[in-house]
Write an enzyme that holds these catalytic residues in place. Structure first.
Site, PDB file in Angstrom:
ATOM      1  N   THR A 178     -20.004   7.746 -38.140  1.00  0.00           N
ATOM      2  CA  THR A 178     -20.959   8.401 -37.238  1.00  0.00           C
ATOM      3  C   THR A 178     -20.275   8.875 -35.964  1.00  0.00           C
ATOM      4  O   THR A 178     -20.527   9.985 -35.480  1.00  0.00           O
ATOM      5  CB  THR A 178     -22.124   7.456 -36.896  1.00  0.00           C
TER       6      THR A 178
ATOM      7  N   ASN B 154     -23.316  10.799 -50.960  1.00  0.00           N
ATOM      8  CA  ASN B 154     -23.478   9.350 -50.973  1.00  0.00           C
ATOM      9  C   ASN B 154     -24.553   8.866 -51.935  1.00  0.00           C
ATOM     10  O   ASN B 154     -24.503   7.732 -52.406  1.00  0.00           O
ATOM     11  CB  ASN B 154     -23.812   8.841 -49.558  1.00  0.00           C
TER      12      ASN B 154
ATOM     13  N   GLN C  19     -17.243   9.272 -48.606  1.00  0.00           N
ATOM     14  CA  GLN C  19     -17.304   8.762 -49.980  1.00  0.00           C
ATOM     15  C   GLN C  19     -16.153   9.259 -50.848  1.00  0.00           C
ATOM     16  O   GLN C  19     -16.112   8.964 -52.040  1.00  0.00           O
ATOM     17  CB  GLN C  19     -18.638   9.180 -50.621  1.00  0.00           C
TER      18      GLN C  19
ATOM     19  N   SER D 239     -14.885   6.378 -42.976  1.00  0.00           N
ATOM     20  CA  SER D 239     -15.421   5.073 -42.581  1.00  0.00           C
ATOM     21  C   SER D 239     -14.724   3.971 -43.364  1.00  0.00           C
ATOM     22  O   SER D 239     -14.556   4.084 -44.582  1.00  0.00           O
ATOM     23  CB  SER D 239     -16.930   5.017 -42.828  1.00  0.00           C
TER      24      SER D 239
ATOM     25  N   HIS E 206     -15.757   0.726 -43.847  1.00  0.00           N
ATOM     26  CA  HIS E 206     -16.571  -0.229 -44.621  1.00  0.00           C
ATOM     27  C   HIS E 206     -17.059   0.349 -45.943  1.00  0.00           C
ATOM     28  O   HIS E 206     -17.675  -0.357 -46.740  1.00  0.00           O
ATOM     29  CB  HIS E 206     -17.739  -0.751 -43.781  1.00  0.00           C
TER      30      HIS E 206
ATOM     31  N   THR F 183     -10.640  -0.033 -25.929  1.00  0.00           N
ATOM     32  CA  THR F 183      -9.620  -0.873 -26.558  1.00  0.00           C
ATOM     33  C   THR F 183      -9.751  -0.812 -28.070  1.00  0.00           C
ATOM     34  O   THR F 183     -10.845  -0.928 -28.626  1.00  0.00           O
ATOM     35  CB  THR F 183      -9.766  -2.328 -26.077  1.00  0.00           C
TER      36      THR F 183
ATOM     37  N   CYS G 113     -29.354   3.898 -46.038  1.00  0.00           N
ATOM     38  CA  CYS G 113     -29.357   4.002 -44.576  1.00  0.00           C
ATOM     39  C   CYS G 113     -30.763   3.932 -44.011  1.00  0.00           C
ATOM     40  O   CYS G 113     -30.963   3.964 -42.813  1.00  0.00           O
ATOM     41  CB  CYS G 113     -28.672   5.295 -44.143  1.00  0.00           C
TER      42      CYS G 113
END
Length: 761
Positions: A78, A164, A194, A214, A216, A252, A343
């Protein structure tokens, strides 16, 4: 509350998120313990941390073939999408001409993060451009002609490498040729979330400007991602501050997440010893799972074309089953799947399948089954075995037929069953002794389930009857009648031609018998001119019925939960409805259960007593305080508030009653255990369907009352409304709405287990 059957989890929802690979988790933990330094620090601990970060970046560049393009680490996809859109639109704004109309393009099946972000940044940046969806065909492939037509005046175009929900992939080379021939300067973002690990990427050979990723979605922890930015693409930092990432993205760095990514990139680049399977192997896994699904659900429909999809996604629907029913079934078997996109927690139609032009029922019933590229043969074998176990539970509860299965231990039905498709209801009454069945308001979407039920339970169909001519759907009655009632003479609603009548109060009503019950036909026009109410009565010793003999009143859309049937159809009459409401009042008791044709608020059933407590219009009629003229005026005004559609159905009544939810007492596992220890009369009711209960149930559950049988349970326990009932389901959602329904009908001591078995086992 411990389950009697412990099953290992079969996780088939990888497109939502993946488990963290042990090697990645170990790397993240090691980074937290040993490489905890700040990469911006100049001492040795910081330098080691920076080295890990740069090693991860180098591997990403190699894996993506990014060339001179930038790789910026982010918190996830995102953020990468925001960075890309913000950078492109700021640059595009400087090129705009005041006398020209502009648009931004995105694929109609794109993740909602993209169009919503486009709308947001256009507003923030005060850019006047229309957000336009690019159509797709039945395979989910983008319309290139549409792109050619609209790209010349577009500021930006956003597409997906892999969808997705369906796994559909776009041919990026062909797409690039179309885009660049139409507009060589348009900024192009490709969502590659994906794609990694499933398709080959060589970004330096493309003119893709931005590509978010992404972690995850590919076995890394949540909270880590990265975005590719072509060397010639404009860039504006989305996060400013301390100047980390060479000033490109402040904050960071997430070093544990980077450590996990580093290991995963190494595995993907490795030729030997990698847990990631080849494309050919993944295709074999998909085929094995698809073959098993087809074996277990013979009428299954696959919503995605395997030819146009990556091998790790299967999107399917099973006729006569909602997506929630399949999800609940699989969850009981400890198989994790999702309904379309994960989602959003609310189960709705899939906008992706809608965009592809698939029938509404496929969109509403869609199940996404997805696995990651590190899945093993053993996991696939176990998944297939578990799918078979789940389908066998359906045969035992007579929801599917399997000629090879022994259904001698099937669950025998007796009494009332409520089946639904959307907000529409079909009612089935079964007398187990006589093996007779009655079907009221049969829906075409439930044809197969109804036929399976009749055959599996070896039932004789006495009648299939509509309560009125339905405006929002074609009745499923004729199909049932042609198969099971071919010799029966009946009227256009399916009421059998009969001379049998009984005295019901002051009326002579036509009657048919089913087992020890009698079904009376009560004409109640108003909603439509042909509306009838069907009264299911306990047969008295004499032929004279009283209002108290009626157990269930099937009133169609004459009386709805929190509403009255609309009277603005061509065949409607508010005057007739006024008289019919009084007739129903005189024909049934105030607590007899009213079973409507529609249930818009998951209230299952109602009674006159419950309705007059919240419906002033109905109360005025039944108490003789409202004249016919006043009723006509108020009813006409009410019908102007109709919401024409709920999903694909038209509304058959405007809500007028108070549908506010009651405050229901909630237990957790510990407080429930304490309550049961203190009061042995506490009764736990498991409201999952029989097939779910059979697959996985609690040793403490004293009774299984599925939601499809809830109305009968309420009728049978009218004299036990003060007993302490605790309702339990998988997640707590069904138990809550069932508790609400029971409380509304006078069950004061009803409560439920918050979070259900999911949080208590």
């Amino acid at each position: 509350m411990k389950n009697t059957t412990e099953l290992t989890q079969i996780y088939l929802d990888a497109n939502a998120t993946t488990p963290v690979l042990p090697e990645a988790a170990a790397a993240a933990l090691s980074a937290m313990e040993n490489l905890f330094g700040n990469p911006s620090s100049s001492h040795i601990t910081g330098l080691k941390a920076k080295n890990l970060m740069e090693q991860t970046r180098l591997r990403a560049q190699t894996l993506l073939g990014s060339g001179e393009g930038k790789i910026i680490f982010t918190s996830g996809a995102t953020e990468g999408i925001q960075t890309s859109i913000l950078s492109a639109l700021i640059a595009a704004k400087s090129r705009m001409s005041a006398d020209k109309n502009y648009s931004v393009l995105y694929g109609a099946t794109e993740h909602k993060a993209v169009p919503e972000s486009l709308k947001h940044w256009l507003t923030v940046l005060d850019i006047k451009a229309e957000v336009t969806a690019i159509p797709v065909d039945q395979f989910g492939l983008l319309d290139h002609d549409f792109i050619r037509q609209h790209a010349p005046s577009a500021l930006m175009i956003c597409t997906m490498a892999v969808n997705n929900e369906t796994g559909v992939f776009q041919n990026l080379k062909s797409l690039e040729a179309t885009i660049r021939s139409a507009n060589s300067d348009i900024f192009w973002m490709v969502d590659c979330v994906q794609a990694l690990g499933k398709t080959e990427l060589d970004l330096k050979t493309t003119t893709i400007d931005y590509a978010p990723f992404s972690g995850h979605k590919l076995y890394a922890p949540k909270g880590i991602g990265f975005v590719y930015i072509r060397d010639s693409a404009p860039f504006t930092p989305f996060i400013a501050g301390g100047g980390q990432e060479s000033g490109l993205r402040s904050g960071t760095e997430n070093l544990p997440g980077l450590a996990a990514l580093n290991v995963i990139f190494e595995m993907l680049l490795s030729q030997e010893g990698s847990p990631f399977s080849s494309s050919a192997q993944l295709t074999q896994y998909r085929q094995q799972i698809a073959d098993t699904l087809t074996e277990c659900f013979s009428d299954i429909v696959f919503n995605n074309s395997f030819e146009h999809s990556v091998a790790t996604t299967i999107n399917f629907a099973v006729p006569s089953f909602s997506s929630k029913e399949i999800m609940d079934l699989f969850d009981a078997a400890n198989i994790r799947v999702s309904s379309g996109s994960a989602c959003s927690s609310k189960v709705t139609r899939s906008f992706v399948l809608d965009a592809m032009g698939l029938p509404a029922w496929q969109s509403e019933a869609a199940i996404r089954m997805s696995f990651g590229p590190a899945i093993t043969q053993a996991e696939v074998d176990t998944a297939c075995a578990r799918i078979k176990t789940a389908s066998q539970a359906l045969t035992q509860s007579c929801m599917i037929l399997d000629d090879s299965s022994d259904i001698s231990d099937r669950t025998d039905l007796d009494g009332l069953l409520q089946l639904r498709s959307g907000a529409s209801c079909t009612w089935v009454f079964v007398d187990s002794l006589s093996k007779q069945a009655l079907i009221i308001d049969p829906l075409p979407e439930l044809k197969q389930r109804l036929e399976t039920l009749l055959e599996c339970q070896q039932l004789t169909l006495v009648a299939a009857i509509d309560t009125h001519g339905h405006a929002d759907h074609v009745s499923g009655r004729e199909a049932l009648a042609s198969r099971y009632l071919a010799e029966q003479e009946s009227d256009h609603l399916g009421w059998p031609v009969t001379e049998n009548r009984v005295q019901h109060l002051a009326q002579q009503l036509q009657v048919i018998s089913i087992g020890t019950k009698q079904l009376l036909r009560l004409p109640t026009p108003g909603h439509t001119s042909d509306s009838i109410s069907l009264l299911l009565c306990s047969a008295p010793s004499a032929s004279n019925h009283t209002a108290e003999h009626t157990q269930y009143a099937f009133c169609g859309d004459t009386i709805l939960m929190g509403s009255l049937g609309r009277t603005n159809f061509e065949s409607s009459s508010s005057v007739a409805l006024f008289n019919s409401l009084k007739l129903i009042r005189d024909s049934i008791s105030s607590t007899a259960l009213i079973c409507a044709s529609h249930d818009y608020n998951n209230e299952f059933t109602t009674s006159l007593k419950a309705e007059i407590n919240r419906n002033d219009l109905l109360k005025g009629v039944l108490s003789n305080q409202l004249s016919m003229d006043d009723f006509q005026q108020r009813k006409a005004h009410l019908d102007t508030h109709l919401n024409d559609e709920v999903g694909t159905e038209i509304m058959c009544g405007a809500l007028i009653g108070n549908c506010d939810k009651f405050k229901i007492k909630e237990y957790d596992a510990f407080s429930l255990a304490a309550a049961m220890k203190q009061d042995e009369n506490v009764c736990i009711i498991d409201i999952r369907e029989p097939h779910e209960y059979a697959l996985n149930h609690s040793t403490q559950s004293s009774l299984n009352v599925p939601l499809t049988r809830l109305v009968q349970f309420i009728q049978e326990h009218q004299n036990q409304k003060n007993r302490q009932w605790v309702l339990v389901c998988r997640s707590g959602s069904r138990s809550m709405i069932a508790a609400q329904a029971m409380h509304r009908l006078g069950f004061e001591q009803v409560s439920h287990l918050k979070g259900g078995y999911a949080l208590s086992s």
